[in-house]
Motif scaffolding. Structure first.
Motif, PDB file in Angstrom:
ATOM      1  N   GLY A   1       7.270   9.929  -8.077  1.00 46.66           N
ATOM      2  CA  GLY A   1       7.626   8.806  -8.934  1.00 46.66           C
ATOM      3  C   GLY A   1       8.984   8.220  -8.597  1.00 46.66           C
ATOM      4  N   ALA A   2       9.964   9.080  -8.351  1.00 51.18           N
ATOM      5  CA  ALA A   2      11.295   8.592  -7.982  1.00 51.18           C
ATOM      6  C   ALA A   2      11.256   7.853  -6.646  1.00 51.18           C
ATOM      7  CB  ALA A   2      12.276   9.763  -7.915  1.00 51.18           C
ATOM      8  N   ALA A   3      10.498   8.387  -5.673  1.00 49.10           N
ATOM      9  CA  ALA A   3      10.378   7.728  -4.368  1.00 49.10           C
ATOM     10  C   ALA A   3       9.725   6.357  -4.518  1.00 49.10           C
ATOM     11  CB  ALA A   3       9.572   8.604  -3.416  1.00 49.10           C
ATOM     12  N   THR A   4       8.721   6.255  -5.380  1.00 46.21           N
ATOM     13  CA  THR A   4       8.066   4.965  -5.618  1.00 46.21           C
ATOM     14  C   THR A   4       9.039   3.948  -6.189  1.00 46.21           C
ATOM     15  OG1 THR A   4       6.018   6.175  -6.097  1.00 46.21           O
ATOM     16  CG2 THR A   4       6.096   3.861  -6.712  1.00 46.21           C
ATOM     17  N   ASP A   5       9.825   4.351  -7.178  1.00 45.78           N
ATOM     18  CA  ASP A   5      10.773   3.430  -7.808  1.00 45.78           C
ATOM     19  C   ASP A   5      11.844   2.960  -6.826  1.00 45.78           C
ATOM     20  OD1 ASP A   5       9.410   3.734 -10.176  1.00 45.78           O
ATOM     21  OD2 ASP A   5      10.660   5.390 -10.862  1.00 45.78           O
ATOM     22  N   ILE A   6      12.351   3.884  -6.017  1.00 41.98           N
ATOM     23  CA  ILE A   6      13.375   3.513  -5.032  1.00 41.98           C
ATOM     24  C   ILE A   6      12.797   2.560  -3.998  1.00 41.98           C
ATOM     25  CG2 ILE A   6      14.849   4.403  -3.192  1.00 41.98           C
ATOM     26  CD1 ILE A   6      15.176   6.958  -4.855  1.00 41.98           C
ATOM     27  N   LEU A   7      11.577   2.849  -3.515  1.00 40.93           N
ATOM     28  CA  LEU A   7      10.938   1.976  -2.519  1.00 40.93           C
ATOM     29  C   LEU A   7      10.671   0.596  -3.103  1.00 40.93           C
ATOM     30  CD1 LEU A   7       9.738   1.768   0.318  1.00 40.93           C
ATOM     31  CD2 LEU A   7       7.573   2.636  -0.608  1.00 40.93           C
ATOM     32  N   ILE A   8      10.211   0.530  -4.339  1.00 39.85           N
ATOM     33  CA  ILE A   8       9.953  -0.761  -4.980  1.00 39.85           C
ATOM     34  C   ILE A   8      11.240  -1.557  -5.137  1.00 39.85           C
ATOM     35  CG2 ILE A   8       9.320  -1.816  -7.184  1.00 39.85           C
ATOM     36  CD1 ILE A   8       7.114   0.277  -7.424  1.00 39.85           C
ATOM     37  N   ALA A   9      12.315  -0.899  -5.580  1.00 36.56           N
ATOM     38  CA  ALA A   9      13.591  -1.599  -5.760  1.00 36.56           C
ATOM     39  C   ALA A   9      14.110  -2.145  -4.425  1.00 36.56           C
ATOM     40  CB  ALA A   9      14.615  -0.656  -6.382  1.00 36.56           C
TER      41      ALA A   9
ATOM     42  N   ILE B   1       0.833  -1.210   0.000  1.00 35.38           N
ATOM     43  CA  ILE B   1       0.000   0.000   0.000  1.00 35.38           C
ATOM     44  C   ILE B   1       0.864   1.255   0.000  1.00 35.38           C
ATOM     45  CG2 ILE B   1      -1.588   1.353   1.421  1.00 35.38           C
ATOM     46  CD1 ILE B   1      -3.008  -1.202   2.147  1.00 35.38           C
ATOM     47  N   SER B   2       1.987   1.222   0.694  1.00 37.50           N
ATOM     48  CA  SER B   2       2.889   2.384   0.699  1.00 37.50           C
ATOM     49  C   SER B   2       3.372   2.699  -0.711  1.00 37.50           C
ATOM     50  CB  SER B   2       4.081   2.107   1.615  1.00 37.50           C
ATOM     51  OG  SER B   2       3.665   1.874   2.939  1.00 37.50           O
ATOM     52  N   CYS B   3       3.733   1.656  -1.458  1.00 35.23           N
ATOM     53  CA  CYS B   3       4.159   1.870  -2.847  1.00 35.23           C
ATOM     54  C   CYS B   3       3.010   2.390  -3.697  1.00 35.23           C
ATOM     55  CB  CYS B   3       4.695   0.559  -3.427  1.00 35.23           C
ATOM     56  SG  CYS B   3       6.156  -0.106  -2.596  1.00 35.23           S
ATOM     57  N   LEU B   4       1.807   1.860  -3.465  1.00 38.43           N
ATOM     58  CA  LEU B   4       0.644   2.299  -4.236  1.00 38.43           C
ATOM     59  C   LEU B   4       0.293   3.752  -3.952  1.00 38.43           C
ATOM     60  CD1 LEU B   4      -1.749  -0.799  -4.053  1.00 38.43           C
ATOM     61  CD2 LEU B   4      -0.619   0.121  -6.069  1.00 38.43           C
ATOM     62  N   VAL B   5       0.448   4.176  -2.702  1.00 39.08           N
ATOM     63  CA  VAL B   5       0.133   5.564  -2.341  1.00 39.08           C
ATOM     64  C   VAL B   5       1.028   6.528  -3.107  1.00 39.08           C
ATOM     65  CG1 VAL B   5       0.240   7.264  -0.470  1.00 39.08           C
ATOM     66  CG2 VAL B   5      -0.850   5.055  -0.091  1.00 39.08           C
ATOM     67  N   PHE B   6       2.338   6.249  -3.115  1.00 31.74           N
ATOM     68  CA  PHE B   6       3.265   7.107  -3.861  1.00 31.74           C
ATOM     69  C   PHE B   6       2.954   7.074  -5.360  1.00 31.74           C
ATOM     70  CE2 PHE B   6       6.034   6.665  -0.081  1.00 31.74           C
ATOM     71  CZ  PHE B   6       6.325   8.011   0.113  1.00 31.74           C
ATOM     72  N   ALA B   7       2.600   5.883  -5.873  1.00 32.54           N
ATOM     73  CA  ALA B   7       2.274   5.769  -7.296  1.00 32.54           C
ATOM     74  C   ALA B   7       1.016   6.572  -7.637  1.00 32.54           C
ATOM     75  CB  ALA B   7       2.084   4.298  -7.674  1.00 32.54           C
ATOM     76  N   LEU B   8       0.016   6.535  -6.761  1.00 29.93           N
ATOM     77  CA  LEU B   8      -1.211   7.297  -7.008  1.00 29.93           C
ATOM     78  C   LEU B   8      -0.960   8.798  -6.908  1.00 29.93           C
ATOM     79  CD1 LEU B   8      -3.876   5.118  -5.147  1.00 29.93           C
ATOM     80  CD2 LEU B   8      -3.592   5.414  -7.609  1.00 29.93           C
ATOM     81  N   LEU B   9      -0.107   9.218  -5.977  1.00 28.34           N
ATOM     82  CA  LEU B   9       0.230  10.641  -5.885  1.00 28.34           C
ATOM     83  C   LEU B   9       0.912  11.102  -7.170  1.00 28.34           C
ATOM     84  CD1 LEU B   9       1.573  10.927  -2.218  1.00 28.34           C
ATOM     85  CD2 LEU B   9      -0.569  11.846  -3.136  1.00 28.34           C
ATOM     86  N   ARG B  10       1.789  10.273  -7.690  1.00 29.59           N
ATOM     87  CA  ARG B  10       2.467  10.595  -8.941  1.00 29.59           C
ATOM     88  C   ARG B  10       1.457  10.681 -10.086  1.00 29.59           C
ATOM     89  NH1 ARG B  10       4.748  10.230 -14.205  1.00 29.59           N
ATOM     90  NH2 ARG B  10       7.017  10.274 -14.093  1.00 29.59           N
TER      91      ARG B  10
END
Length: 237
Positions: free
Chosen positions: A103-111, A54-63
């Motif tokens: 978007g950058a925060a989402t990618d870093i968190l996912i990686a 959900i944390s990754c999804l939240v950042f993705a939705l904000l982006r």
């Protein structure tokens, strides 16, 4: 089309914004959302922990929300004339920066999450093939996540530091990077050869050509793993 339209079709009267450029912004945010949601779902399947996904999804939705706002403003900015695009970047500096940062925060968190949970599957008792597959998945997770996040960071730096459109030259390739990261991840999946999801054995067909002296023998057999008894054989004399 956006690149060709402004660098070839109307290179003598190029503007900072056009309908192809505005459309590319809309396409990019949709591709980014799909890819980031896919990786967020994969994190959930690996970790079985909903808060992390959900944390990754939240950042993705904000982006995505920020990207939709930028796309709407970009389309409405096209008829402004020769100075369009430049003023848009100045007026909505905070919105563009916030969307790219999310978007950058989402990618870093996912990686990070993908690498962490894949590493948890590593064990000295694993087969060599299993270890190789895990290392391959970890490597691809790091490479794809870092490429997209570092590109987003580079776009932010160029956008803030340079009063020109160099940042957009980097931004326009983001959609390709996200789609390729998804394809790389799908191609890195191990292929199941010994059975399907229900545990049933899969059938396979083997067509053998045996050239040599006459007669030529062509054998066709249908078998299961571990059972290679031919069902029938045709000899063409």
């Amino acid at each position: 089309m956006a690149i060709y339209y402004d660098t070839v079709t109307r290179y003598e009267h190029a503007k900072a914004n056009s309908y192809p450029i505005a459309a590319s912004v809309g396409v990019e945010i949709v591709i980014t959302l799909i890819v980031q949601c896919f990786f967020s779902l994969r994190i959930y399947k690996l970790s079985n922990r909903l808060p992390v996904s959900i944390s990754c999804l939240v950042f993705a939705l904000l982006r995505f929300i920020g990207g939709v706002a930028i796309s709407v403003k970009t389309f409405s900015d096209v008829p402004r004339g020769p100075v369009n695009g430049i003023g848009l970047g100045v007026r909505f500096d905070w919105l563009i920066t916030s969307a790219l940062t999310s978007g950058a925060a989402t990618d870093i968190l996912i990686a990070i999450c993908m690498t962490y949970y894949l590493r948890k599957f590593a064990s000295p008792t694993n087969l060599t093939s299993t270890t190789m597959i895990l290392n391959k998945l970890i490597r691809f997770s790091l490479q794809t996540g870092l490429i997209t996040s570092m590109t987003s960071v580079a776009v932010i730096i160029c956008f803030q530091a340079m009063p020109n459109m160099i940042w957009f030259g980097l931004y326009i390739i983001l959609a390709k990077l996200y789609s390729n990261s998804l394809f790389v991840s799908l191609n890195a999946r191990p292929v199941r050869q010994n059975g399907n999801a229900r545990g049933n054995l899969t059938h396979r067909s083997i067509l053998e050509f045996s050239p040599g002296t006459e007669p030529i023998s062509i054998s066709f057999q249908t078998s299961r793993p571990g059972d290679l008894k031919p069902v029938f054989k045709i000899d063409d004399v």
